[in-house]
Design an enzyme around this catalytic site. Sequence first.
Site, PDB file in Angstrom:
ATOM      1  CE  LYS A 198      -3.662   2.367   2.552  1.00 26.73           C
ATOM      2  NZ  LYS A 198      -4.517   2.329   3.758  1.00 26.73           N
ATOM      3  CE  LYS A 252      -6.438   2.051  -0.706  1.00 30.79           C
ATOM      4  NZ  LYS A 252      -7.087   2.087   0.624  1.00 30.79           N
TER       5      LYS A 252
END
Length: 328
Positions: A198, A252
């Site tokens: 992320k 992400k």
Amino acid sequence: MPQFPNTRLRRLRAYDWSRRLVRETRLTPDDLIWTVVVSDSADPTEPVASMPGVERLSVKAAAKAAREARDLGIPAIAIFPHIDPAHKDEAGTEALNRDGLVARAVRAMKDAAPEVGLICDVALDPFTTHGHDGVLKDGRILNDETVEKLIAQAIVQAEAGCDVIAPSDMMDGRIGAIRASLDSAGQQDTMIMSYAAKYASAFYGPYRDAIGSAKALTGDKKTYQMDPGNSDEALREVAMDIEEGADMVMVKPGLPYLDIVARVKAEFAMPTYVFQVSGEYAMIQAAAAQGWIDGERVMMESLAAFKRAGADGILTYFAPRAARALHG
């Protein structure tokens, strides 16, 4: 390889039926995870200004969304909460409330459509007055103290009926600690989808608006989320989370990080997911509203790109709209 004119690659592109026959990547509703924001509001729905077409849903409306997902063939919903500011504090205490918004939404959605999988975000940012994912002290996010709170949050969610725990906080060691604690609590069948890679991205702005943390956030998250310039580090993060017990891993954001998706899938051959985040969604919607792009085609093309890169599934706000398009 045979050369032109004996080989004419355009021959296979000439007709719809021939293009379908040779298509290498196919998107289906089975590839979609619907990202939903739930709210304690008295109103059934509340529009999110920065995300046209996305609404915060009351618990009752979230249950209706679960039935819609079932009917559209969408296998799972990822739940994110918009918490009343009156219930927020420095420590994110509301995240541990067994009768809080997330727990009530999970129970209502499971009652409405038990066959739809529910994925619960594990992080403190929706619940804190400072908007960070963990315990904040003297301007620093404390790793180990945060992990203790995430463990308790994960157990609350699993006991409410959540099928998949999805830690999005990026604290070191949290996957192993949550896995061990879930097992000790009798929740050994609860899956973990790790936000393994992320990034500290600028694409999250509309999401923070949706969950009500945008104005509260102090500073940035660069000390615990990944540097956008790093690729090898993503593989190290993924490897650690797999070793600690993650059942699935996630990258992400999405489109700016297709190279990471491809590397992770090729390296580990694990169930690999990608999050088409709020900024990606908002850009498509805004450009489509101006008539600059064909929004429907760009939506489907972007989702197909995730599949082509190797993703097994996509978390996206477009899920119900895309599922309807795929059903024709």
